[in-house]
Design a protein around this motif. Structure first.
Motif, PDB file in Angstrom:
ATOM      1  N   LEU A   3     -45.317   0.523 -12.638  1.00  0.00           N
ATOM      2  CA  LEU A   3     -44.099  -0.217 -13.028  1.00  0.00           C
ATOM      3  C   LEU A   3     -43.872  -0.111 -14.531  1.00  0.00           C
ATOM      4  CD1 LEU A   3     -44.626  -3.529 -10.974  1.00  0.00           C
ATOM      5  CD2 LEU A   3     -43.045  -1.664 -10.443  1.00  0.00           C
ATOM      6  N   LEU A   4     -44.947   0.243 -15.250  1.00  0.00           N
ATOM      7  CA  LEU A   4     -44.883   0.262 -16.711  1.00  0.00           C
ATOM      8  C   LEU A   4     -44.376   1.629 -17.183  1.00  0.00           C
ATOM      9  CD1 LEU A   4     -45.445  -1.581 -19.083  1.00  0.00           C
ATOM     10  CD2 LEU A   4     -47.803  -0.772 -19.091  1.00  0.00           C
ATOM     11  N   THR A   5     -43.078   1.835 -16.976  1.00  0.00           N
ATOM     12  CA  THR A   5     -42.455   3.098 -17.373  1.00  0.00           C
ATOM     13  C   THR A   5     -42.170   3.095 -18.879  1.00  0.00           C
ATOM     14  OG1 THR A   5     -40.272   2.183 -17.026  1.00  0.00           O
ATOM     15  CG2 THR A   5     -41.315   3.254 -15.120  1.00  0.00           C
ATOM     16  N   ASP A   6     -41.806   4.260 -19.390  1.00  0.00           N
ATOM     17  CA  ASP A   6     -41.460   4.344 -20.824  1.00  0.00           C
ATOM     18  C   ASP A   6     -40.299   3.411 -21.149  1.00  0.00           C
ATOM     19  OD1 ASP A   6     -43.427   6.169 -21.230  1.00  0.00           O
ATOM     20  OD2 ASP A   6     -42.108   7.931 -21.168  1.00  0.00           O
ATOM     21  N   GLU A   7     -39.367   3.314 -20.204  1.00  0.00           N
ATOM     22  CA  GLU A   7     -38.203   2.442 -20.414  1.00  0.00           C
ATOM     23  C   GLU A   7     -38.643   0.976 -20.530  1.00  0.00           C
ATOM     24  OE1 GLU A   7     -35.389   2.889 -17.279  1.00  0.00           O
ATOM     25  OE2 GLU A   7     -33.878   1.671 -18.256  1.00  0.00           O
ATOM     26  N   VAL A   8     -39.586   0.598 -19.660  1.00  0.00           N
ATOM     27  CA  VAL A   8     -40.084  -0.783 -19.699  1.00  0.00           C
ATOM     28  C   VAL A   8     -40.887  -1.016 -20.968  1.00  0.00           C
ATOM     29  CG1 VAL A   8     -41.650  -2.423 -18.573  1.00  0.00           C
ATOM     30  CG2 VAL A   8     -40.033  -1.089 -17.202  1.00  0.00           C
ATOM     31  N   ARG A   9     -41.733  -0.040 -21.341  1.00  0.00           N
ATOM     32  CA  ARG A   9     -42.525  -0.171 -22.582  1.00  0.00           C
ATOM     33  C   ARG A   9     -41.624  -0.381 -23.789  1.00  0.00           C
ATOM     34  NH1 ARG A   9     -45.765   3.952 -20.619  1.00  0.00           N
ATOM     35  NH2 ARG A   9     -47.835   3.215 -20.050  1.00  0.00           N
ATOM     36  N   LEU A  87     -33.326  -7.789 -17.065  1.00  0.00           N
ATOM     37  CA  LEU A  87     -34.273  -6.786 -16.594  1.00  0.00           C
ATOM     38  C   LEU A  87     -34.077  -6.572 -15.098  1.00  0.00           C
ATOM     39  CD1 LEU A  87     -37.496  -8.104 -18.385  1.00  0.00           C
ATOM     40  CD2 LEU A  87     -35.852  -6.395 -19.186  1.00  0.00           C
ATOM     41  N   ASP A  88     -33.982  -5.333 -14.714  1.00  0.00           N
ATOM     42  CA  ASP A  88     -33.869  -5.001 -13.298  1.00  0.00           C
ATOM     43  C   ASP A  88     -35.001  -4.026 -12.986  1.00  0.00           C
ATOM     44  OD1 ASP A  88     -33.072  -4.592 -10.712  1.00  0.00           O
ATOM     45  OD2 ASP A  88     -31.462  -3.177 -11.229  1.00  0.00           O
ATOM     46  N   ILE A  89     -36.047  -4.539 -12.354  1.00  0.00           N
ATOM     47  CA  ILE A  89     -37.187  -3.681 -12.019  1.00  0.00           C
ATOM     48  C   ILE A  89     -37.138  -3.437 -10.517  1.00  0.00           C
ATOM     49  CG2 ILE A  89     -39.679  -3.374 -12.229  1.00  0.00           C
ATOM     50  CD1 ILE A  89     -38.435  -3.920 -14.940  1.00  0.00           C
ATOM     51  N   PRO A  90     -36.666  -2.254 -10.092  1.00  0.00           N
ATOM     52  CA  PRO A  90     -36.508  -1.996  -8.648  1.00  0.00           C
ATOM     53  C   PRO A  90     -37.830  -2.157  -7.898  1.00  0.00           C
ATOM     54  CG  PRO A  90     -35.475  -0.267  -9.984  1.00  0.00           C
ATOM     55  CD  PRO A  90     -36.265  -1.102 -10.924  1.00  0.00           C
ATOM     56  N   GLY A  91     -37.725  -2.679  -6.672  1.00  0.00           N
ATOM     57  CA  GLY A  91     -38.905  -2.815  -5.812  1.00  0.00           C
ATOM     58  C   GLY A  91     -39.794  -3.980  -6.178  1.00  0.00           C
ATOM     59  N   LEU A 134     -45.815  -6.673 -13.065  1.00  0.00           N
ATOM     60  CA  LEU A 134     -45.417  -6.428 -14.450  1.00  0.00           C
ATOM     61  C   LEU A 134     -45.233  -7.791 -15.109  1.00  0.00           C
ATOM     62  CD1 LEU A 134     -44.608  -3.965 -16.258  1.00  0.00           C
ATOM     63  CD2 LEU A 134     -42.253  -4.537 -15.703  1.00  0.00           C
ATOM     64  N   ILE A 135     -45.913  -8.013 -16.227  1.00  0.00           N
ATOM     65  CA  ILE A 135     -45.870  -9.321 -16.881  1.00  0.00           C
ATOM     66  C   ILE A 135     -45.153  -9.171 -18.218  1.00  0.00           C
ATOM     67  CG2 ILE A 135     -47.260 -11.242 -17.752  1.00  0.00           C
ATOM     68  CD1 ILE A 135     -49.506 -10.031 -15.877  1.00  0.00           C
ATOM     69  N   ALA A 151     -38.825 -25.780 -32.938  1.00  0.00           N
ATOM     70  CA  ALA A 151     -39.724 -25.613 -31.791  1.00  0.00           C
ATOM     71  C   ALA A 151     -39.918 -24.133 -31.504  1.00  0.00           C
ATOM     72  CB  ALA A 151     -39.145 -26.311 -30.558  1.00  0.00           C
ATOM     73  N   GLU A 152     -40.984 -23.849 -30.754  1.00  0.00           N
ATOM     74  CA  GLU A 152     -41.235 -22.493 -30.263  1.00  0.00           C
ATOM     75  C   GLU A 152     -41.538 -22.561 -28.769  1.00  0.00           C
ATOM     76  OE1 GLU A 152     -43.792 -20.384 -33.585  1.00  0.00           O
ATOM     77  OE2 GLU A 152     -44.063 -22.548 -33.559  1.00  0.00           O
ATOM     78  N   ASN A 153     -41.153 -21.532 -28.073  1.00  0.00           N
ATOM     79  CA  ASN A 153     -41.277 -21.502 -26.621  1.00  0.00           C
ATOM     80  C   ASN A 153     -41.773 -20.123 -26.210  1.00  0.00           C
ATOM     81  OD1 ASN A 153     -40.855 -21.480 -23.842  1.00  0.00           O
ATOM     82  ND2 ASN A 153     -38.610 -21.572 -23.990  1.00  0.00           N
ATOM     83  N   ALA A 154     -43.010 -20.052 -25.738  1.00  0.00           N
ATOM     84  CA  ALA A 154     -43.543 -18.779 -25.229  1.00  0.00           C
ATOM     85  C   ALA A 154     -43.447 -18.811 -23.715  1.00  0.00           C
ATOM     86  CB  ALA A 154     -44.992 -18.607 -25.665  1.00  0.00           C
ATOM     87  N   GLU A 155     -42.813 -17.802 -23.147  1.00  0.00           N
ATOM     88  CA  GLU A 155     -42.582 -17.845 -21.700  1.00  0.00           C
ATOM     89  C   GLU A 155     -43.019 -16.544 -21.049  1.00  0.00           C
ATOM     90  OE1 GLU A 155     -38.620 -19.049 -20.481  1.00  0.00           O
ATOM     91  OE2 GLU A 155     -38.038 -16.981 -20.178  1.00  0.00           O
ATOM     92  N   THR A 156     -43.446 -16.666 -19.805  1.00  0.00           N
ATOM     93  CA  THR A 156     -43.923 -15.502 -19.063  1.00  0.00           C
ATOM     94  C   THR A 156     -43.083 -15.315 -17.805  1.00  0.00           C
ATOM     95  OG1 THR A 156     -46.148 -16.087 -19.776  1.00  0.00           O
ATOM     96  CG2 THR A 156     -45.969 -14.405 -18.082  1.00  0.00           C
ATOM     97  N   ILE A 157     -42.614 -14.093 -17.617  1.00  0.00           N
ATOM     98  CA  ILE A 157     -41.896 -13.739 -16.390  1.00  0.00           C
ATOM     99  C   ILE A 157     -42.697 -12.624 -15.714  1.00  0.00           C
ATOM    100  CG2 ILE A 157     -39.755 -12.808 -15.429  1.00  0.00           C
ATOM    101  CD1 ILE A 157     -38.335 -13.913 -17.924  1.00  0.00           C
TER     102      ILE A 157
END
Lengths: 166, 155
Positions: A3-9, A87-91, A134-135, A151-157
């Motif tokens: 899932l970690l393609t060059d585009e995603v990187r 972000l659109d990550i197919p599959g 993929l995180i 404030a600061e907000n760290a978020e994970t998807i």
């Protein structure tokens, strides 16, 4: 296939900056308190807030990290009008991981919020059941018109692959 | 909480292992509509029953960030206005749907000179009143004591 393609990187380091078109306002905090059932007078009674050492009413702490007020974006087809990375990550299916908030001070009605979002990390893992994952980690930093840190907000998807890794 | 009846924890007496008075809240669809307005988040997942039925979900989904707001409320109601939640962290576990009741709970894990650390959770209350599925866990916070505002506030 990873899932970690060059585009995603290439997403890492991307930044979006939004500044609210108006001050936060006292009504925003009072209304949020009503909506979540929190009747703390810090959000509605200026005399009570001043007696505690504050300049006046404030908003419930998490509101600055929850509101889309600053974004000034139009609603999308599903009614959402806030920041996304689109972000659109197919599959994959997208799930929320969690949040870590750091609050520097309470919001005052006169604060005009600027939110600076940044993608801080993009990593890949395989779940215990063998699905790719993929995180995406991102942070929002909230400041005001004086560049004071609010404030600061760290978020994970997390994007979980629908098929197991071969 | 109301100003007239509020009584807060004695900050000097807080010890590791102390249990935070829990907070329970039933989140109705009306609450969720109000929340959508208060946060400028009108995504149909949070109120449109026809839309969520199309997605084969059992009901409109409670916005997960509500859990953070409720955890702060629990801490603030316990510790009073002379306290400031400095850090708050939570991990999402399961979706929560309109009409379900949430229970926030926590215990003190560290006590410092001017702050405490707490471990918390948010669960859906099961039909028999016991803790059902986790909504947010683990969750934790660091709270400054003896101050109504954070370190970024003007002196």
């Amino acid at each position: 296939m990873s899932l970690l393609t060059d585009e995603v990187r290439a997403l890492e380091g991307q930044t979006r900056v939004y500044t609210a078109p108006e001050p936060f306002g006292a009504a925003a905090g009072r209304y949020f308190g009503l909506a979540i059932g929190d009747d703390n007078p810090l959000y509605s009674d200026p005399d009570y807030a001043r007696a505690q050492g504050l300049a006046g009413v404030t908003a419930p702490l998490t509101l600055v990290c929850e509101t889309n007020q600053y974004a000034g974006l139009p609603m999308d087809a599903e009614g959402y009008a806030g920041h996304t990375w689109q972000l659109d990550i197919p599959g994959t299916r997208q799930v929320r991981g969690g949040n870590k908030y750091t609050f520097h001070r309470r919001i005052r009605p006169e604060d005009v919020v600027t939110a600076t979002w940044r993608i801080t990390s993009v990593t890949e893992k395989v779940t215990g059941s063998g699905n790719q994952m993929l995180i995406v980690g991102s942070t929002a930093t909230y400041t005001n018109q004086e560049d004071e840190l609010l404030a600061e907000n760290a978020e994970t998807i997390i994007f979980v692959g629908l098929e197991k890794k071969a | 909480m109301s100003e007239a009846t509020a009584s807060f924890a004695d900050h000097a007496a807080i010890a590791v292992g102390d249990v935070i008075p829990p907070l329970e809240r039933t989140i109705t669809l009306t609450d969720m509509v109000a929340y959508a307005g208060a946060t400028w988040d009108w995504h149909k997942l949070h109120y449109d029953t026809a839309y969520v039925a199309e997605k084969k979900l059992p009901g409109p989904i409670v916005d997960g960030q509500v859990f953070g707001a409720l955890l702060v409320e629990m801490l603030q109601d316990w510790l009073g206005p002379q306290s400031f939640v400095r850090e708050l962290e939570f991990t999402f576990r399961n979706l929560v749907f309109a009409g379900e009741t949430l229970r926030c709970a926590g215990t003190v894990t560290e006590v410092g000179e001017d702050r405490i650390s707490v471990s918390m959770s948010v669960v859906v209350v099961a039909e028999d009143g016991s803790d059902g599925r986790a909504a947010a866990a683990p969750a934790s916070a660091v709270v400054l004591l003896g101050t109504p505002d954070g370190p970024g506030a003007p002196a």
